[in-house]
Design an enzyme around this catalytic site. Structure first.
Site, short mmCIF file in Angstrom:
data_model
loop_
_atom_site.label_atom_id
_atom_site.label_comp_id
_atom_site.label_asym_id
_atom_site.label_seq_id
_atom_site.Cartn_x
_atom_site.Cartn_y
_atom_site.Cartn_z
N GLU A 121 0.33 -0.95 -0.17
CA GLU A 121 0.02 -0.10 0.29
C GLU A 121 0.84 0.86 0.07
O GLU A 121 0.38 2.09 -0.82
CB GLU A 121 -0.98 0.04 1.29
CG GLU A 121 -2.10 1.08 1.20
CD GLU A 121 -2.88 1.03 2.41
OE1 GLU A 121 -3.17 1.96 2.86
OE2 GLU A 121 -3.23 -0.33 2.74
N ASP A 122 1.82 1.12 0.73
CA ASP A 122 2.69 2.23 1.17
C ASP A 122 3.78 2.72 0.42
O ASP A 122 4.84 3.85 0.22
CB ASP A 122 2.62 2.59 2.11
CG ASP A 122 2.24 2.99 2.85
OD1 ASP A 122 0.79 3.22 2.44
OD2 ASP A 122 1.56 2.79 4.50
#
Length: 766
Positions: A128-129
């Site tokens: 996600e990051d």
């Protein structure tokens, strides 16, 4: 991509999480040799009071209590990989980002999760990051780890219309991943727990939003899976951030009620219980506590009680070795303190929906203060605290009879799959999940003695769907304790319910007005949605054929290449999809017929939409009354067979039939794209609602006389309203079911003959 919630990384340069422990060249095989370096962390920003900082060395040392060295080395390698991926990222608090996944992994380690789950926890934010993708995780670690991380990751690369839609889609993705591997939700619960512990660094608005989601979704999920300690902490943290003032008020009220004697009173009861156990030669543990604040608040809210009306804010737990000892202790405590009538619950014989087992009884304790005592075995206590996680924590231990959180969780996950299949979109799915998360409080039996747990307020239809979807779809009646009962009857504890089904029966849209369980609501809506689509396709075919007939064509003779080209142009996959769009009123049959018949020439579709009725004379569509949900009869004029009728298109609903003289059609005269020529079939089927107004003398019994006359001519009264005009006259407005205009005329003639009737008219509302 950057996160958009509580774990947002600012991507500002940050110091390495732990000097000497991160880097591509760091050794990963000998974990013990690295620990001295780990014990000197860099200078850290201030952190909230009471927060525990876990180092990788402490984490690895803890894992030695239950994992072999080679698996601990894999966890350490995952830590190095995650620290490198998150390098330069910081949390809102200013600390290096890697501390968050390490704390999440530590929470799961305390639940004694397997090493694959711990690796996924250490890496749960990298997809996600960071630039790491699922394929890279699968190659570096394993496909199992990659699936777990992907299940926890939010949908950040899709465009959504609103934050609510994005949240719903991400939660739907996570919950569906959970149905494949329950560890996905355990990682997410640990992630949310640590985020709630460190929520003070967020803005007030974000705190409230995240706390609301925690109370609505994640705490109930923890409860549904039986992980009690996570549920309680999530509830109290969410309560503190979402309703801080309410929490302070309850806390002060508790201090005032107990004063300085609260601890003394708890100690007094504990001592009395231990002494009573010793006298009877029963070995057991006694623990007293004050109930957690959110639990007290929820009871005040749900039961509409003030704090002064609550009595059982103090609870005591007695833990013994065997089930039969639990019942011995129950008799013992009832001799020690006076029991409160109607406040005993046997969750050992009938476990809760999440597998929880215990005996609960309320007693009048010292100083007249009401207390609650819970009696359970050691196995029940472990399951009460750990729930589904007990599968990993206590693999070698036994389980109490009747309590199997893993099997109960599997049943719930199967229900989630059914809800996903039948829900229209992610937001609707999430709403159904919210309803389903709250545990059942009504316990009823099948005729064969099987127990079903349902939400309080559940009806016969809810029970039918709890037994099986097919039973719910075909139920027509029920017996409760051997007596016939309506399908809308709310159920009570201990009742025996027998469902009567019929092969040709199908769900009634009216059931949605009284069912309370998510499974029933989703199944009814899904079935009706499929029925509506099939009815729309059948109507669409009739509408298109009716428009093709004057052009010398029909659906079966259309040129395949022209048809395929048109379907591709409008983005539909099949002819059935086109029929459905026409039947629902989303596309207009006259325009499509001209295109498919090839008679448009150079005329545009927009100009064809403006064509007057005189330009085209299509075949009239015959209305039988059995078309289903895609043919609706206007409530303003309530047409019945024998009336001159016309219809208008209503996107998403199909067509709405009006009487030809209805005043609500005034603005649609001559608009071919809005109107549809219809007529009644020669043999319409069913009964049709219409309304009549009867002006009568205000005398006792007149309503019964008129109702009897209407029933005498074979009509059913759906509704009646009384409108006082003056002391002498009253208007009675009836909504009745008739077969035709001729049937209505007979009823009106019969009612007009009643001496007290002054006038009778048919109602048309504007």
């Amino acid at each position: 991509m950057p996160r958009t919630d509580e774990a947002t990384a600012d991507r500002r340069p940050a110091a390495r999480p732990e000097s000497g422990a991160v880097g591509p060249d760091a050794p990963v095989q000998k974990v013990q040799a690295l620990r001295p370096l780990d014990r000197t962390p860099p200078v850290e920003p201030p952190r909230p009071a009471g927060e525990t900082r876990y180092l990788i060395s402490d984490f690895c040392a803890y894992l030695e209590s239950y994992l072999p060295p080679e698996q601990i080395s894999e966890c350490y390698r995952a830590y190095l990989f995650g620290a490198e991926a998150h390098e330069g990222q910081q949390r809102k608090s200013g600390e290096p980002y890697i501390y968050h996944p390490l704390a999440v992994a530590r929470i799961l380690a305390e639940m004694r999760m397997d090493y694959q789950c711990l690796i996924a926890a250490l890496l749960h934010d990298v997809i996600e990051d960071t630039s790491v993708d699922k394929a890279q995780l699968a190659e570096t670690f394993s496909p199992e780890v990659a699936e777990l991380v992907d299940g926890v990751s939010k949908l950040t690369k899709l465009d959504f219309k609103s934050r609510a839609e994005a949240q719903a889609a991400s939660l739907q993705k996570m919950l569906l991943a959970m149905t494949r591997d329950i560890r996905v939700i355990l990682i997410k619960l640990a992630d949310r727990l640590h985020n709630m512990r460190t929520l003070d660094s967020m803005s007030p608005e974000a705190c409230r939003r995240i706390s609301r989601e925690t109370l609505d979704i994640f705490a109930p999920i923890a409860n549904r899976l039986g992980i009690n300690w996570i549920r309680i902490e999530l509830e109290d943290l969410g309560f503190a951030h979402y309703w801080p003032w309410r929490r302070r008020v309850i806390q002060r009220a508790l201090q005032v009620r107990g004063g300085g004697t609260r601890v003394e009173m708890i100690g007094l009861v504990e001592t009395a219980l231990r002494h009573a156990l010793q006298q009877e030669g029963i070995a057991g543990r006694v623990e007293g506590r004050q109930k957690h604040l959110y639990g007290i608040y929820r009871k005040m809210r749900d039961k509409s009680r003030g704090f002064s009306e609550l009595a059982d804010v103090f609870a005591f737990r007695v833990t013994v070795d065997r089930v039969d000892t639990c019942y011995r202790v129950l008799g013992l405590v009832h001799n020690l303190y006076k029991p409160v009538p109607g406040r005993f619950k046997d969750y050992i014989a009938i476990p809760k929906a999440n597998g929880y087992q215990s005996l609960h009884t309320a007693l009048i304790g010292p100083q007249g203060i009401q207390i609650e005592i819970q009696i359970r075995t050691e196995d029940m206590q472990r399951l009460a605290e750990s729930g589904i996680a007990a599968h990993w924590m206590y693999k070698s231990g036994g389980q109490s009879a009747g309590a199997n959180p893993s099997a109960l969780a599997a049943d719930w996950l199967q229900n989630l799959l059914e809800m996903q299949r039948d829900a229209g979109n992610s937001v609707e799915f999430l709403e159904h999940v919210k309803v389903d998360l709250f545990p059942g409080e009504v316990y009823v039996f099948t005729p064969k003695g099987r127990i079903h747990s349902l939400k309080r307020g559940a009806t016969v239809v809810d029970f039918a769907y709890a037994v099986h979807s097919d039973v719910g779809n075909t139920c027509v009646a029920a017996r409760i304790d051997r007596r016939m009962a309506p399908l809308s009857t709310p159920l009570r504890n201990g009742q025996t319910v027998e469902i009567i089904t019929a092969p040709g029966a199908r769900p009634n849209p009216g059931w949605l007005n009284f069912v309370v369980t998510a499974k029933a609501r989703v199944n009814i809506r899904g079935y009706l949605k499929n029925i509506k689509q099939r009815e729309a396709q059948a109507l669409g075919r009739r509408l298109l054929n009716a428009e093709l007939a004057p052009l010398g064509a029909e659906v079966e003779t259309l040129e395949p290449l022209r048809l395929a080209a048109y379907l591709e142009e409008v983005g539909l996959e099949s002819l059935e999809d086109l029929f459905g769009e026409i039947g629902l009123g989303n596309r207009l049959a006259p325009l499509i017929a001209r295109r498919l018949a090839g008679v448009e020439g150079e005329e545009s579709e927009a100009s064809a939409a403006e064509r007057d009725d005189r330009d085209v004379h299509p075949h009239r569509l015959a209305i039988r009354g059995t078309e289903g949900m895609v043919v609706n009869f206007a409530r303003c004029c309530r047409p019945i067979p024998g009336d001159a009728i016309t219809a208008v298109f209503s996107p998403g609903r199909g067509i709405v039939v009006h009487r030809a003289e209805c005043r609500n059609l005034g603005g649609l005269e001559g608009k071919r794209d809005k109107r549809l020529d219809v007529e009644w079939s020669r043999e319409p089927e069913g009964e049709f609602a219409t309304e009549i107004r009867v002006e009568v003398s205000n005398r006792r019994g007149v309503l019964a006389v008129i109702a009897g006359a209407i029933a005498e001519l074979g009509s059913n009264i759906e509704n009646v309203q009384t409108i006082e005009k003056d002391g002498m006259m009253t208007d009675l407005e009836f909504r009745i079911l008739v077969r035709s205009r001729h049937h209505l005329a007979r009823i009106m003639r019969r009612v007009r003959l009643i001496p007290l009737v002054d006038r009778i008219t048919r109602i048309t509302r504007s």
